[in-house]
Design a protein around this motif. Sequence first.
Motif, PDB file in Angstrom:
ATOM      1  N   SER A 119      18.963  17.905  21.979  1.00  0.00           N
ATOM      2  CA  SER A 119      18.239  17.831  23.097  1.00  0.00           C
ATOM      3  C   SER A 119      17.829  19.197  23.951  1.00  0.00           C
ATOM      4  O   SER A 119      17.517  19.737  24.356  1.00  0.00           O
ATOM      5  CB  SER A 119      17.627  16.224  23.543  1.00  0.00           C
ATOM      6  N   ARG A 120      19.385  18.748  24.111  1.00  0.00           N
ATOM      7  CA  ARG A 120      20.281  20.263  24.747  1.00  0.00           C
ATOM      8  C   ARG A 120      20.042  21.099  24.080  1.00  0.00           C
ATOM      9  O   ARG A 120      19.696  22.028  24.811  1.00  0.00           O
ATOM     10  CB  ARG A 120      22.050  19.750  24.695  1.00  0.00           C
ATOM     11  N   ILE A 121      20.305  21.839  22.955  1.00  0.00           N
ATOM     12  CA  ILE A 121      18.670  22.816  22.162  1.00  0.00           C
ATOM     13  C   ILE A 121      17.707  23.505  22.467  1.00  0.00           C
ATOM     14  O   ILE A 121      17.516  24.186  23.217  1.00  0.00           O
ATOM     15  CB  ILE A 121      19.917  22.808  20.939  1.00  0.00           C
ATOM     16  N   MET A 122      17.059  22.226  22.699  1.00  0.00           N
ATOM     17  CA  MET A 122      16.196  22.373  22.421  1.00  0.00           C
ATOM     18  C   MET A 122      15.482  22.715  23.934  1.00  0.00           C
ATOM     19  O   MET A 122      14.664  23.517  23.941  1.00  0.00           O
ATOM     20  CB  MET A 122      15.097  20.818  22.199  1.00  0.00           C
ATOM     21  N   GLU A 123      16.814  22.164  25.222  1.00  0.00           N
ATOM     22  CA  GLU A 123      15.702  22.563  26.756  1.00  0.00           C
ATOM     23  C   GLU A 123      15.784  24.691  26.134  1.00  0.00           C
ATOM     24  O   GLU A 123      15.247  25.049  27.108  1.00  0.00           O
ATOM     25  CB  GLU A 123      17.203  22.102  27.141  1.00  0.00           C
ATOM     26  N   TYR A 124      16.782  25.158  25.624  1.00  0.00           N
ATOM     27  CA  TYR A 124      16.751  27.100  25.442  1.00  0.00           C
ATOM     28  C   TYR A 124      15.464  27.275  24.764  1.00  0.00           C
ATOM     29  O   TYR A 124      15.484  28.278  24.923  1.00  0.00           O
ATOM     30  CB  TYR A 124      18.180  27.111  25.265  1.00  0.00           C
ATOM     31  N   ALA A 125      15.171  26.101  24.069  1.00  0.00           N
ATOM     32  CA  ALA A 125      14.054  26.495  23.374  1.00  0.00           C
ATOM     33  C   ALA A 125      14.857  28.257  21.807  1.00  0.00           C
ATOM     34  O   ALA A 125      13.565  29.384  22.776  1.00  0.00           O
ATOM     35  CB  ALA A 125      12.696  27.304  23.819  1.00  0.00           C
ATOM     36  N   PRO A 126      15.766  27.783  21.768  1.00  0.00           N
ATOM     37  CA  PRO A 126      16.326  29.080  21.287  1.00  0.00           C
ATOM     38  C   PRO A 126      15.267  29.752  19.562  1.00  0.00           C
ATOM     39  O   PRO A 126      13.903  28.691  19.252  1.00  0.00           O
ATOM     40  CB  PRO A 126      18.065  29.177  20.556  1.00  0.00           C
ATOM     41  N   ASP A 127      15.334  30.990  18.833  1.00  0.00           N
ATOM     42  CA  ASP A 127      14.708  31.213  18.109  1.00  0.00           C
ATOM     43  C   ASP A 127      15.191  30.677  16.692  1.00  0.00           C
ATOM     44  O   ASP A 127      15.204  30.351  15.656  1.00  0.00           O
ATOM     45  CB  ASP A 127      14.329  32.561  17.727  1.00  0.00           C
ATOM     46  N   LEU A 128      16.672  30.493  17.323  1.00  0.00           N
ATOM     47  CA  LEU A 128      18.383  30.226  16.196  1.00  0.00           C
ATOM     48  C   LEU A 128      18.598  29.504  16.323  1.00  0.00           C
ATOM     49  O   LEU A 128      19.446  29.805  17.645  1.00  0.00           O
ATOM     50  CB  LEU A 128      18.738  31.692  15.526  1.00  0.00           C
ATOM     51  N   VAL A 129      19.455  28.684  16.082  1.00  0.00           N
ATOM     52  CA  VAL A 129      20.415  28.324  16.259  1.00  0.00           C
ATOM     53  C   VAL A 129      21.850  29.186  15.054  1.00  0.00           C
ATOM     54  O   VAL A 129      21.624  28.619  13.828  1.00  0.00           O
ATOM     55  CB  VAL A 129      20.581  26.556  16.159  1.00  0.00           C
ATOM     56  N   LEU A 130      22.811  29.180  15.958  1.00  0.00           N
ATOM     57  CA  LEU A 130      23.786  29.622  14.118  1.00  0.00           C
ATOM     58  C   LEU A 130      25.026  29.350  14.992  1.00  0.00           C
ATOM     59  O   LEU A 130      25.736  28.300  15.688  1.00  0.00           O
ATOM     60  CB  LEU A 130      24.076  30.995  15.081  1.00  0.00           C
ATOM     61  N   LEU A 131      25.625  28.258  13.909  1.00  0.00           N
ATOM     62  CA  LEU A 131      27.401  27.441  13.641  1.00  0.00           C
ATOM     63  C   LEU A 131      27.560  28.269  13.354  1.00  0.00           C
ATOM     64  O   LEU A 131      28.326  28.657  12.459  1.00  0.00           O
ATOM     65  CB  LEU A 131      26.253  26.125  12.261  1.00  0.00           C
ATOM     66  N   ALA A 132      29.173  28.225  14.474  1.00  0.00           N
ATOM     67  CA  ALA A 132      29.565  30.028  13.640  1.00  0.00           C
ATOM     68  C   ALA A 132      31.771  28.928  14.594  1.00  0.00           C
ATOM     69  O   ALA A 132      31.799  28.770  15.471  1.00  0.00           O
ATOM     70  CB  ALA A 132      29.964  31.445  15.430  1.00  0.00           C
ATOM     71  N   GLY A 133      31.464  28.419  13.214  1.00  0.00           N
ATOM     72  CA  GLY A 133      33.000  27.526  12.996  1.00  0.00           C
ATOM     73  C   GLY A 133      32.130  25.718  13.830  1.00  0.00           C
ATOM     74  O   GLY A 133      33.102  25.907  14.631  1.00  0.00           O
ATOM     75  N   PHE A 134      31.038  25.496  13.040  1.00  0.00           N
ATOM     76  CA  PHE A 134      31.546  24.298  14.196  1.00  0.00           C
ATOM     77  C   PHE A 134      31.126  22.737  12.791  1.00  0.00           C
ATOM     78  O   PHE A 134      30.757  23.611  11.840  1.00  0.00           O
ATOM     79  CB  PHE A 134      29.574  23.996  15.151  1.00  0.00           C
ATOM     80  N   MET A 135      32.619  22.345  13.001  1.00  0.00           N
ATOM     81  CA  MET A 135      32.377  21.497  12.081  1.00  0.00           C
ATOM     82  C   MET A 135      32.783  19.242  11.976  1.00  0.00           C
ATOM     83  O   MET A 135      32.816  19.291  11.290  1.00  0.00           O
ATOM     84  CB  MET A 135      34.394  21.578  12.862  1.00  0.00           C
ATOM     85  N   ARG A 136      30.881  19.915  12.429  1.00  0.00           N
ATOM     86  CA  ARG A 136      30.246  18.539  12.056  1.00  0.00           C
ATOM     87  C   ARG A 136      29.059  18.960  11.531  1.00  0.00           C
ATOM     88  O   ARG A 136      28.617  20.174  11.776  1.00  0.00           O
ATOM     89  CB  ARG A 136      30.279  18.585  13.089  1.00  0.00           C
ATOM     90  N   ILE A 137      28.620  17.765  10.890  1.00  0.00           N
ATOM     91  CA  ILE A 137      28.038  17.597   9.533  1.00  0.00           C
ATOM     92  C   ILE A 137      26.468  17.174  10.434  1.00  0.00           C
ATOM     93  O   ILE A 137      27.078  16.470  11.480  1.00  0.00           O
ATOM     94  CB  ILE A 137      27.965  16.381   8.462  1.00  0.00           C
ATOM     95  N   LEU A 138      25.470  17.979  10.562  1.00  0.00           N
ATOM     96  CA  LEU A 138      24.201  17.805  11.041  1.00  0.00           C
ATOM     97  C   LEU A 138      23.597  16.724  10.415  1.00  0.00           C
ATOM     98  O   LEU A 138      22.794  17.073   9.384  1.00  0.00           O
ATOM     99  CB  LEU A 138      23.742  18.776  12.419  1.00  0.00           C
ATOM    100  N   ASP A 139      22.533  15.061  11.077  1.00  0.00           N
ATOM    101  CA  ASP A 139      21.935  14.877   9.931  1.00  0.00           C
ATOM    102  C   ASP A 139      20.617  15.306   9.822  1.00  0.00           C
ATOM    103  O   ASP A 139      19.963  16.677  10.673  1.00  0.00           O
ATOM    104  CB  ASP A 139      21.586  13.509  10.802  1.00  0.00           C
ATOM    105  N   ALA A 140      19.806  14.853   8.947  1.00  0.00           N
ATOM    106  CA  ALA A 140      18.931  15.386   8.398  1.00  0.00           C
ATOM    107  C   ALA A 140      17.980  15.707   9.378  1.00  0.00           C
ATOM    108  O   ALA A 140      16.779  16.626   9.108  1.00  0.00           O
ATOM    109  CB  ALA A 140      17.834  14.921   7.134  1.00  0.00           C
TER     110      ALA A 140
END
Length: 189
Positions: free
Chosen positions: A73-94
């Motif tokens: 929901s934090r990310i959705m606030e920005y309505a991005p075209d793309l989300v980039l994982l750049a050295g993000f070390m967590r597994i995101l759920d389905a």
Amino acid sequence: MRIVVLVSGSGTNLQAVIDAVNGGELDAEILAVGSDVPGCLGLERAEKAGIATFTAAPGDSASRAEWNRALQSRIMEYAPDLVLLAGFMRILDAEFVAAFDGRLVNTHPALLPSFPGAHGVRDALAHGVKVTGVTVHLVDSGVDTGPILAQAAVPVLEGDTEETLHERIKIEERRLLVQTLAALGTSIG
Ligand code: GRF
């Protein structure tokens, strides 16, 4: 192309994207940088560049699923075209992956499908490969298994440690990441 970047550590890949945007090499806007690690160097780099930041630490949520929802929901606030994982070390759920399906990009410091997971550099070195590299790929519900967008080879040198090899990989990684984002920008907009 409007991007939100997620980091967990030093943020040198993020820095490469910031520099490419500021240098006019990448026609994109970094809307915000988020992290699971409050105060990490990647967040400091974003603040120095005047980019909005947010943190979503797993410890702040009652469960891993709730953390995924909070981050989403934090990310959705920005309505991005793309989300980039750049050295993000967590597994995101389905559910998270599905929410950004086809617009979630990750960079991994090995030539997938070889050496997936959190220790790709260490595993390649331990295996004794003579060539490793970096992969930029779309994220699917697996770990480092999504469609590959770009790869670059990096030699393993005599006497390499995990650190020296990772630094050599990161030189290629930063170049490949900017190049791949630029290519995506022409298709995502
Ligand atoms: C990168 O090599 C990334 O592929 C891996 O961890 C490193 C993060 O580096 N997952 P940085 O935080 O961008 O400096």
